[in-house]
Design a protein around this motif. Structure first.
Motif, PDB file in Angstrom:
ATOM      1  N   ILE A   1     -13.632  -6.754 -14.075  1.00 51.61           N
ATOM      2  CA  ILE A   1     -12.367  -6.370 -14.709  1.00 51.61           C
ATOM      3  C   ILE A   1     -11.459  -7.592 -14.655  1.00 51.61           C
ATOM      4  CG2 ILE A   1     -10.457  -4.723 -14.705  1.00 51.61           C
ATOM      5  CD1 ILE A   1     -12.254  -2.832 -13.055  1.00 51.61           C
ATOM      6  N   HIS A   2     -11.380  -8.296 -15.765  1.00 51.08           N
ATOM      7  CA  HIS A   2     -10.730  -9.602 -15.746  1.00 51.08           C
ATOM      8  C   HIS A   2      -9.207  -9.507 -15.756  1.00 51.08           C
ATOM      9  CE1 HIS A   2     -10.366 -13.881 -16.325  1.00 51.08           C
ATOM     10  NE2 HIS A   2      -9.563 -13.673 -17.345  1.00 51.08           N
ATOM     11  N   ASP A   3      -8.690  -8.533 -16.466  1.00 47.93           N
ATOM     12  CA  ASP A   3      -7.243  -8.480 -16.698  1.00 47.93           C
ATOM     13  C   ASP A   3      -6.864  -7.015 -16.846  1.00 47.93           C
ATOM     14  OD1 ASP A   3      -4.607  -9.070 -17.437  1.00 47.93           O
ATOM     15  OD2 ASP A   3      -5.151 -10.391 -19.095  1.00 47.93           O
TER      16      ASP A   3
ATOM     17  N   PHE B   1     -11.546  -9.465 -22.112  1.00 51.33           N
ATOM     18  CA  PHE B   1     -11.034 -10.326 -21.051  1.00 51.33           C
ATOM     19  C   PHE B   1      -9.510 -10.173 -20.995  1.00 51.33           C
ATOM     20  CE2 PHE B   1     -15.053 -12.631 -21.746  1.00 51.33           C
ATOM     21  CZ  PHE B   1     -15.444 -12.823 -20.434  1.00 51.33           C
ATOM     22  N   HIS B   2      -8.876 -10.207 -22.185  1.00 52.42           N
ATOM     23  CA  HIS B   2      -7.419 -10.308 -22.212  1.00 52.42           C
ATOM     24  C   HIS B   2      -6.738  -9.346 -23.171  1.00 52.42           C
ATOM     25  CE1 HIS B   2      -8.874 -14.484 -21.189  1.00 52.42           C
ATOM     26  NE2 HIS B   2      -8.281 -14.071 -20.087  1.00 52.42           N
ATOM     27  N   PRO B   3      -5.927  -8.446 -22.633  1.00 52.12           N
ATOM     28  CA  PRO B   3      -5.024  -7.706 -23.508  1.00 52.12           C
ATOM     29  C   PRO B   3      -3.917  -8.647 -23.973  1.00 52.12           C
ATOM     30  CG  PRO B   3      -5.152  -6.716 -21.302  1.00 52.12           C
ATOM     31  CD  PRO B   3      -5.788  -8.056 -21.218  1.00 52.12           C
TER      32      PRO B   3
ATOM     33  N   PHE C   1      -8.318 -22.741 -18.964  1.00 52.44           N
ATOM     34  CA  PHE C   1      -8.024 -21.327 -19.122  1.00 52.44           C
ATOM     35  C   PHE C   1      -6.520 -21.086 -19.350  1.00 52.44           C
ATOM     36  CE2 PHE C   1     -12.033 -21.061 -16.394  1.00 52.44           C
ATOM     37  CZ  PHE C   1     -12.859 -20.901 -17.482  1.00 52.44           C
ATOM     38  N   HIS C   2      -5.813 -20.725 -18.287  1.00 51.24           N
ATOM     39  CA  HIS C   2      -4.466 -20.204 -18.502  1.00 51.24           C
ATOM     40  C   HIS C   2      -3.372 -21.083 -17.897  1.00 51.24           C
ATOM     41  CE1 HIS C   2      -6.253 -16.521 -19.947  1.00 51.24           C
ATOM     42  NE2 HIS C   2      -7.046 -16.530 -18.894  1.00 51.24           N
ATOM     43  N   GLY C   3      -2.196 -20.956 -18.516  1.00 51.52           N
ATOM     44  CA  GLY C   3      -1.064 -21.708 -18.029  1.00 51.52           C
ATOM     45  C   GLY C   3       0.204 -20.881 -18.051  1.00 51.52           C
TER      46      GLY C   3
END
Ligand code: FE2
Length: 462
Positions: free
Chosen positions: A212-214, A276-278, A455-457
């Motif tokens: 469950i990524h997000d 992965f991402h809502p 990935f994310h910032g």
């Protein structure tokens, strides 16, 4: 046998790691950095320090944080590895010691060894800068120097791992997050208060253990997305990797009132999907709208993905689920046929009805290491889609939205991301005017070398 770095697309081109930690000041800028835009953009991503011991997955690499600080129209850059205990061990040994995700169950004679790479996201809450990866505790970094301060367990209170995608409630100052795992408890919901104290840990019953990524939260609800990517010990022993794609289970969406517990979760069913991402979610009357980057079929966690046929279902696209709270049903509708991931909205709209969304757009398959080369802006009111193309080979990453100042139009602000300048083999930090996405960038900050895809910032205002 050839080395993994010579054949794996996620170790080549601008996916490949860099070997140095650098500091650059007064960077060359094409265009102009707005003088009222002061703060630091932190971006995390995988950057393996050593040749992998076996098969490499994009999610495996040691975390590396790249920070661009803007001050009075000038820009500085700094990057540092997340100096995890595992990486320190490997530095001592002079080579990689930990298996990657795809090999974690290979030749198992004892519990798998797992490295807390801290490579996925980087967030700031209650005075702490935390590098996150979903299989472990957060790693605290020093915001100015990026020095690693060590793992952070909320004063000993956090008993599970922490997702890389906590949600900040701007009204209460709380950080909402969860931890999941292949063994019970499969899912635990947590709340840290405004001061950063862990004030709630609540086990949530789910039907099967899944990656469950997000998740997504609204003012009223916490929404868990349970996809049919199942942890399977059988798979782990037979194929080395614990992930099993079992679409016959469908995807379950669990809606829990913020004040409720596991027994209050209302579950909804929809077609097999991996998310992965809502992008965001919000409640409206009797409905709950959840917008996501949806894969119809997930091959990304499969060691044989490159041998599998890639089709429309194996790539992510913007999608809307509208949950009917009274009827218990889900209306499922694709919103765009273009491939896109890394959805973001104005942070002030997280959990509230948003008008605009932003995604990194790709024209090709993700499974083979192809890149995102565009930023998409979606206007949900007019249906208008705008695109900023960086050109073939010039891959970008997630674009984050930073508002100009409080209380103005939802899209009045900047989009920022790193963009690979393929012809010159270096990268730029690019600022777009979010109200004129198709126009020339406001500023292109030239980094003297490349910044690998990551990935994310997030942005931390000065
Ligand atoms: Fe993520």
């Amino acid at each position: 046998m050839s080395r993994e770095s010579e054949t794996n697309p996620f170790l080549q081109g601008n996916f490949g790691p860099i070997g140095s930690e650098d500091d650059y000041t007064d960077l060359r800028v094409i265009g102009e950095i707005p003088r009222d835009l002061n703060g630091t953009y932190y971006r995390n991503g995988p950057n393996p320090a050593f040749e992998p011991t076996g098969r490499y997955h994009w999610f495996d690499g040691d975390g590396m944080v790249h920070a661009v600080t803007l001050r009075n129209g000038k820009a500085a850059y700094r990057n540092r590895w997340v100096a995890s205990k595992g990486l320190e061990e490997e530095r001592q040994a002079g080579h990689a010691l930990y298996p990657g995700l795809l090999d974690v169950g290979k030749n198992l004679t004892e519990a798998p060894r797992f490295k807390n790479t801290g490579n996925t996201n980087i967030v700031f809450h209650a005075g702490k800068l935390l590098a996150l990866m979903e299989g472990a505790l957060p790693t605290q970094l020093q915001p100015c120097t990026l020095a690693t301060l060590g793992e952070y367990d909320f004063e000993g209170k956090l008993q599970t791992v922490m997702t890389a995608h906590p949600k900040m409630d701007r009204e209460t100052g709380e950080m909402l997050f969860f931890g999941y795992g292949p063994f019970p408890p499969y899912l635990t919901y947590h709340v840290a208060d405004k001061q950063g104290r862990l004030v709630r840990s609540q086990e949530i019953d789910i039907e099967w253990p899944s990656m469950i990524h997000d998740f997504v939260t609204t003012r009223e609800y916490v929404v868990f997305i349970l996809c049919p990517l199942v942890f399977s010990l059988e798979n782990m022993f037979s194929r080395g990797t614990p992930f099993s794609w079992e679409p016959e289970r469908g995807t379950r969406i669990g809606v829990m009132p913020r004040t409720g517990g596991s027994a209050d979760v209302q579950w909804y069913s929809t077609d097999a999907s991996y998310v992965f991402h809502p992008m965001n979610a919000y409640a409206e009357g009797d409905t709950l709208v959840v917008e996501v980057a949806r894969f119809g079929k997930l091959t990304l966690m499969d060691p044989d993905a490159q041998q599998q046929p890639q089709g429309p279902e194996t790539n992510p696209r913007l999608h809307r689920w509208t949950l009917d709270r009274a009827g218990g049903t889900v209306r499922s509708e694709p919103l765009d046929d273009r491939v896109a991931e890394f959805p973001r909205v104005n942070e002030a709209k997280v959990g509230l009805r948003h008008r605009y969304g932003y995604m990194a757009g790709a024209g090709e398959s993700l499974g083979t290491g192809a890149t995102f080369t565009a930023i998409y802006k979606y206007d949900r009111e007019t249906g208008r889609q705008e695109t900023h193309e960086f050109g073939p080979g010039n891959g970008c990453g997630e674009a984050i939205f930073v508002p100009k100042h409080a209380g103005v139009a939802e899209d009045e602000g900047y989009l920022m991301t790193f963009v690979y300048d393929a012809p010159n083999n270096r990268s730029e930090f690019v600022l777009l005017d979010a109200q004129h996405v198709t126009g020339e960038p406001l500023a292109r900050v030239q980094i003297p070398r490349r910044v690998p895809y990551g990935f994310h910032g997030n942005w931390l205002a000065a």
